[in-house]
Design a protein around this motif. Structure first.
Motif, PDB file in Angstrom:
ATOM      1  N   ASP A 124       0.834  -1.206   0.000  1.00  0.00           N
ATOM      2  CA  ASP A 124       0.000   0.000   0.000  1.00  0.00           C
ATOM      3  C   ASP A 124       0.864   1.250   0.000  1.00  0.00           C
ATOM      4  N   LEU A 125       1.911   1.245   0.821  1.00  0.00           N
ATOM      5  CA  LEU A 125       2.825   2.393   0.884  1.00  0.00           C
ATOM      6  C   LEU A 125       3.486   2.653  -0.464  1.00  0.00           C
ATOM      7  N   LEU A 126       3.988   1.607  -1.088  1.00  0.00           N
ATOM      8  CA  LEU A 126       4.647   1.752  -2.390  1.00  0.00           C
ATOM      9  C   LEU A 126       3.680   2.252  -3.457  1.00  0.00           C
ATOM     10  N   ILE A 127       2.483   1.711  -3.470  1.00  0.00           N
ATOM     11  CA  ILE A 127       1.479   2.129  -4.455  1.00  0.00           C
ATOM     12  C   ILE A 127       1.119   3.596  -4.258  1.00  0.00           C
ATOM     13  N   ASN A 128       0.962   4.007  -3.018  1.00  0.00           N
ATOM     14  CA  ASN A 128       0.656   5.415  -2.742  1.00  0.00           C
ATOM     15  C   ASN A 128       1.805   6.324  -3.157  1.00  0.00           C
ATOM     16  N   LYS A 129       3.046   5.883  -2.938  1.00  0.00           N
ATOM     17  CA  LYS A 129       4.205   6.665  -3.380  1.00  0.00           C
ATOM     18  C   LYS A 129       4.207   6.817  -4.897  1.00  0.00           C
ATOM     19  N   ILE A 130       3.912   5.726  -5.591  1.00  0.00           N
ATOM     20  CA  ILE A 130       3.874   5.759  -7.060  1.00  0.00           C
ATOM     21  C   ILE A 130       2.799   6.732  -7.532  1.00  0.00           C
ATOM     22  N   LYS A 131       1.626   6.677  -6.932  1.00  0.00           N
ATOM     23  CA  LYS A 131       0.544   7.594  -7.314  1.00  0.00           C
ATOM     24  C   LYS A 131       0.932   9.041  -7.038  1.00  0.00           C
ATOM     25  N   ASP A 132       1.585   9.278  -5.899  1.00  0.00           N
ATOM     26  CA  ASP A 132       2.046  10.636  -5.582  1.00  0.00           C
ATOM     27  C   ASP A 132       3.062  11.119  -6.618  1.00  0.00           C
ATOM     28  N   LEU A 133       3.980  10.246  -7.006  1.00  0.00           N
ATOM     29  CA  LEU A 133       4.975  10.614  -8.011  1.00  0.00           C
ATOM     30  C   LEU A 133       4.333  10.866  -9.368  1.00  0.00           C
ATOM     31  N   GLU A 134       3.333  10.062  -9.728  1.00  0.00           N
ATOM     32  CA  GLU A 134       2.619  10.292 -10.987  1.00  0.00           C
ATOM     33  C   GLU A 134       1.932  11.649 -10.970  1.00  0.00           C
ATOM     34  N   ASN A 135       1.300  11.990  -9.852  1.00  0.00           N
ATOM     35  CA  ASN A 135       0.654  13.303  -9.733  1.00  0.00           C
ATOM     36  C   ASN A 135       1.670  14.431  -9.810  1.00  0.00           C
ATOM     37  N   GLU A 136       2.814  14.242  -9.161  1.00  0.00           N
ATOM     38  CA  GLU A 136       3.869  15.251  -9.207  1.00  0.00           C
ATOM     39  C   GLU A 136       4.391  15.419 -10.638  1.00  0.00           C
ATOM     40  N   LEU A 137       4.533  14.309 -11.349  1.00  0.00           N
ATOM     41  CA  LEU A 137       4.972  14.351 -12.740  1.00  0.00           C
ATOM     42  C   LEU A 137       3.965  15.123 -13.601  1.00  0.00           C
ATOM     43  N   LEU A 138       2.684  14.836 -13.422  1.00  0.00           N
ATOM     44  CA  LEU A 138       1.659  15.546 -14.188  1.00  0.00           C
ATOM     45  C   LEU A 138       1.662  17.040 -13.898  1.00  0.00           C
ATOM     46  N   GLU A 139       1.846  17.399 -12.640  1.00  0.00           N
ATOM     47  CA  GLU A 139       1.924  18.817 -12.278  1.00  0.00           C
ATOM     48  C   GLU A 139       3.124  19.480 -12.953  1.00  0.00           C
ATOM     49  N   GLU A 140       4.249  18.784 -12.980  1.00  0.00           N
ATOM     50  CA  GLU A 140       5.462  19.325 -13.602  1.00  0.00           C
ATOM     51  C   GLU A 140       5.247  19.498 -15.105  1.00  0.00           C
ATOM     52  N   LEU A 141       4.588  18.533 -15.727  1.00  0.00           N
ATOM     53  CA  LEU A 141       4.298  18.651 -17.157  1.00  0.00           C
ATOM     54  C   LEU A 141       3.378  19.839 -17.442  1.00  0.00           C
ATOM     55  N   GLN A 142       2.440  20.088 -16.542  1.00  0.00           N
ATOM     56  CA  GLN A 142       1.528  21.220 -16.722  1.00  0.00           C
ATOM     57  C   GLN A 142       2.251  22.565 -16.621  1.00  0.00           C
ATOM     58  N   TYR A 149      -3.939  -3.690 -10.929  1.00  0.00           N
ATOM     59  CA  TYR A 149      -3.173  -4.840 -10.447  1.00  0.00           C
ATOM     60  C   TYR A 149      -3.020  -4.880  -8.927  1.00  0.00           C
ATOM     61  N   GLN A 150      -2.905  -3.726  -8.297  1.00  0.00           N
ATOM     62  CA  GLN A 150      -2.683  -3.691  -6.846  1.00  0.00           C
ATOM     63  C   GLN A 150      -3.877  -4.253  -6.075  1.00  0.00           C
ATOM     64  N   LYS A 151      -5.029  -4.333  -6.691  1.00  0.00           N
ATOM     65  CA  LYS A 151      -6.226  -4.844  -6.020  1.00  0.00           C
ATOM     66  C   LYS A 151      -6.325  -6.375  -6.093  1.00  0.00           C
ATOM     67  N   PHE A 152      -5.455  -6.995  -6.856  1.00  0.00           N
ATOM     68  CA  PHE A 152      -5.539  -8.423  -7.107  1.00  0.00           C
ATOM     69  C   PHE A 152      -5.031  -9.238  -5.918  1.00  0.00           C
ATOM     70  N   PHE A 153      -5.477 -10.486  -5.865  1.00  0.00           N
ATOM     71  CA  PHE A 153      -5.028 -11.426  -4.831  1.00  0.00           C
ATOM     72  C   PHE A 153      -3.635 -11.940  -5.167  1.00  0.00           C
ATOM     73  N   ASN A 154      -2.896 -12.236  -4.134  1.00  0.00           N
ATOM     74  CA  ASN A 154      -1.577 -12.819  -4.340  1.00  0.00           C
ATOM     75  C   ASN A 154      -1.719 -14.201  -4.953  1.00  0.00           C
ATOM     76  N   TYR A 155      -0.770 -14.535  -5.774  1.00  0.00           N
ATOM     77  CA  TYR A 155      -0.721 -15.837  -6.415  1.00  0.00           C
ATOM     78  C   TYR A 155      -0.645 -16.917  -5.331  1.00  0.00           C
ATOM     79  N   GLY A 156      -1.557 -17.866  -5.382  1.00  0.00           N
ATOM     80  CA  GLY A 156      -1.559 -18.952  -4.406  1.00  0.00           C
ATOM     81  C   GLY A 156      -2.412 -18.705  -3.175  1.00  0.00           C
ATOM     82  N   ASP A 157      -2.970 -17.517  -3.027  1.00  0.00           N
ATOM     83  CA  ASP A 157      -3.785 -17.181  -1.846  1.00  0.00           C
ATOM     84  C   ASP A 157      -5.247 -17.569  -2.090  1.00  0.00           C
TER      85      ASP A 157
END
Length: 195
Positions: free
Chosen positions: A6-24, A168-176
């Motif tokens: 969850d932490l990594l996914i949130n970081k990625i989303k934050d970075l994507e938003n920051e990238l979009l802001e920079e592009l704007q 993809y982040q919402k998916f179940f782990n393989y084997g679970d």
């Protein structure tokens, strides 16, 4: 899903938003603004861009012959792409309401705006439109496929995959198998982040 994921996914989303802001911010640097989906440049920029336009004859003379000869092969992909666009859009229009999946908005993925660049000649504008359409179409199809996979088979792969789609982040782990059986209906309906 683990807290670390969850932490990594949130970081990625934050970075994507920051990238979009920079592009704007480029709007200010290159003196354009977007009004009602149209791009408007300052008049002085338009004139400067027009001076940079490469005339068609010169453009063709400077183009490698293999590029010119391969152009029909590239453009032959357009008909299958148009057919795929039509089929996938029809699929989504019919099936997504049945499954309760929110529809992917085509205009969020397929964007045409290079026609406003006055430094491009006609061939360059056509090539840019082609690439914009094709890459946007692939992203649009990937999003529809991701939402479909979340509904029908939300299981992560055991092997490493080349790229992760938006669901993809919402998916179940393989084997679970336990969580899959216990929570499949919850995951199938978990599209609230799209609303």
């Amino acid at each position: 899903m683990t807290d670390q994921l969850d932490l990594l996914i949130n970081k990625i989303k934050d970075l994507e938003n920051e990238l979009l802001e920079e592009l704007q911010k480029q709007q200010e640097e290159f003196s354009y603004e977007i009004q009602q989906r149209r791009i408007h440049f300052e008049e002085s920029i338009i004139q400067r861009h027009k001076r940079l336009t490469k005339e068609l004859v010169k453009f063709l003379q400077d183009s490698p012959w293999l590029n010119i000869l391969s152009a029909p092969i590239i453009w032959s992909c357009l008909l299958p792409a148009l057919l795929m666009d039509m089929v996938v859009t029809l699929y989504q229009a019919i099936c997504f309401p049945i499954y309760g999946i929110p529809k992917a908005k085509r205009e969020h993925y397929i964007v045409f705006d290079t026609q406003y660049l006055n430094y491009l000649n006609l061939i360059e504008k056509l090539n840019c439109a082609y690439c914009s359409y094709f890459n946007g179409l692939i992203a649009y199809i990937q999003e529809i496929a991701a939402r479909t996979e979340q509904y029908w088979c939300p299981i992560k792969h055991a092997r490493r995959i080349g790229t992760l789609h938006s669901r993809y982040q919402k998916f179940f782990n393989y084997g679970d198998g336990e969580n899959y059986r216990a929570q499949i209906e919850l995951v199938r309906r978990d599209f609230k982040d799209l609303e």
